[in-house]
Enzyme design. Structure first.
Site, short mmCIF file in Angstrom:
data_model
loop_
_atom_site.label_atom_id
_atom_site.label_comp_id
_atom_site.label_asym_id
_atom_site.label_seq_id
_atom_site.Cartn_x
_atom_site.Cartn_y
_atom_site.Cartn_z
N ASP A 40 7.98 8.80 -2.12
CA ASP A 40 9.33 9.50 -2.33
C ASP A 40 10.29 8.62 -3.47
OD1 ASP A 40 9.74 6.83 -1.48
OD2 ASP A 40 10.98 7.22 0.29
N GLU A 178 5.87 -4.75 -1.54
CA GLU A 178 6.75 -4.45 -2.65
C GLU A 178 7.44 -5.74 -2.70
OE1 GLU A 178 8.53 -0.80 -2.79
OE2 GLU A 178 9.73 -1.23 -4.55
O1 KIV Z 1 7.77 5.80 -3.18
C1 KIV Z 1 6.98 5.13 -4.11
O2 KIV Z 1 6.64 5.28 -5.25
C2 KIV Z 1 6.65 3.92 -3.25
C3 KIV Z 1 5.74 2.85 -4.25
C4 KIV Z 1 6.67 2.23 -5.23
C5 KIV Z 1 4.99 1.77 -3.53
O3 KIV Z 1 7.03 3.69 -2.27
#
Ligand code: KIV
Length: 268
Positions: A40, A178
Site C-alpha cells: 500500500d 519495520e
Molecule cells: O507497503 C509497503 O510497501 C510495505 C513495506 C514497506 C514493507 O509495507
C-alpha cells in the site's frame, strides 16, 4: 517458483521488493527477487498521496493483477489496505480472498496488532497465506503520531516479541519487521521458526525488503534506512528532456520513424 513453504526452508537471505505495475514487476522477477510485495506504499510511491490511508482495495486488486500477469517466479504478496480488514471478521476474510481469487495474489500482508491474531488464524485456515507486519505500521500513523522507530523501550519491545510469536502460532508464513532496533529484530528472528523480513531492522532478519522507488532511485526522497542502488529518476529526466528537445528541434521523428502510402497521394 517461490512458495511460502520454500521461503521457510531457504538458507540464503530472502529478497523482497515492492512493485506496482507490470513492467517493473517483470524487471524485479527477472532479477531473481524472491517476493514481490504490491504494497500500500503505492499510495505515496505511485498514486500521489501523502500517506497510505487513502489506498483502496480496488487499487490494490488492480495493481496486484497487473504484477501477477508479469511475474513468472516470484511470490506475489498483496497488501491489505487501511480498513479493508479489522472491522468485520467475515469481511476481512472475503477481502483477502478476493486478492487471491480475482487478482491472482499468492498471499496477503496485513499490518498487524493484537486484533489481527485471530484474523490471521482464520485466513490461514481457509487457505489464505498471511504475511504479518509489526514495528512501524504506517496505517497507524495517526495513532503513532508519525513514522518514528518502534520497539525502543522494554515494554514496546516485549509487545513486538509477543505479537510476533502469536502471529507465527496463528499461521503467518512470514513476518515483516519495520523500523525497529536491530537487536530486537535479531531476537524475534531467533525466536521464530517462520522467516522475518526487515526494513530498517538491521542485518539479522532472514530477509530484506525495500520500496522499489527508494531502491532504484525513482523518488526525490527516501527514508534513512534505505539505499539507492540506481538513479532511475535521473535516467528518466535525461530521456524525457532529450525527447522534448528532439521534437522541438525537428530531429524527431526522423525518416525511419514514418512512412508514406503512395496510394494516398491523390487524397486531396
Ligand atoms: O507497503 C509497503 O510497501 C510495505 C513495506 C514497506 C514493507 O509495507
Amino acid at each position: 517458483m517461490t512458495t511460502t513453504r520454500g521461503l521457510r526452508d531457504r538458507e540464503a537471505p530472502i529478497t523482497m521488493l515492492t512493485a506496482y505495475d507490470a513492467p517493473s514487476a517483470a524487471v524485479v522477477d527477472e532479477a531473481g527477487v524472491d517476493v514481490i510485495l504490491v504494497g500500500d506504499s503505492m499510495g505515496n510511491a505511485v498514486l500521489g498521496y501523502d500517506s497510505t490511508l487513502p489506498v483502496t482495495l480496488d487499487e490494490i486488486a488492480s495493481r496486484t493483477a497487473a504484477v501477477a500477469r508479469a511475474t513468472a517466479d516470484a511470490l506475489v504478496v498483496a497488501d491489505m489496505p487501511f480498513l479493508s480488514f479489522g472491522v468485520e471478521p467475515a469481511e476481512s476474510v472475503r477481502n483477502a480472498g478476493r486478492l487471491l481469487k480475482e487478482a491472482d495474489a499468492d498471499a496477503v500482508k496485513i499490518e498487524s496488532g493484537p486484533h489481527t491474531v485471530e484474523m490471521t488464524r482464520r485466513m490461514t485456515e481457509v487457505g489464505i497465506p498471511v504475511m504479518a507486519h509489526l514495528g512501524l505500521t504506517p496505517q497507524h500513523v495517526n495513532r503513532l503520531g508519525g513514522y518514528a522507530r518502534q520497539g525502543t523501550d522494554q515494554d514496546a519491545a516485549e509487545e513486538i516479541v509477543d505479537l510476533a510469536g502469536a502471529h507465527a502460532e496463528a499461521g503467518a508464513f512470514a513476518l515483516v519487521l519495520e523500523h525497529v532496533p536491530a537487536n530486537l529484530a535479531g531476537a524475534v528472528t531467533e525466536a521464530l521458526e517462520v522467516p522475518t523480513i526487515g526494513i530498517g531492522a538491521g542485518p539479522d532478519c532472514d530477509g530484506q525488503v525495500l520500496v522499489i522507488n527508494d531502491a532504484v532511485g525513482l523518488g526525490d526522497w527516501s527514508p534513512p534506512f534505505s539505499r539507492q542502488f540506481g538513479d532511475v529518476r535521473g535516467e528518466m529526466l535525461d530521456a524525457v528532456t532529450a525527447y522534448r528537445e528532439a521534437v522541438e528541434s525537428g530531429e524527431f521523428p526522423a525518416d525511419e520513424h514514418w512512412h508514406v502510402e503512395e496510394e494516398l497521394d491523390d487524397l486531396y
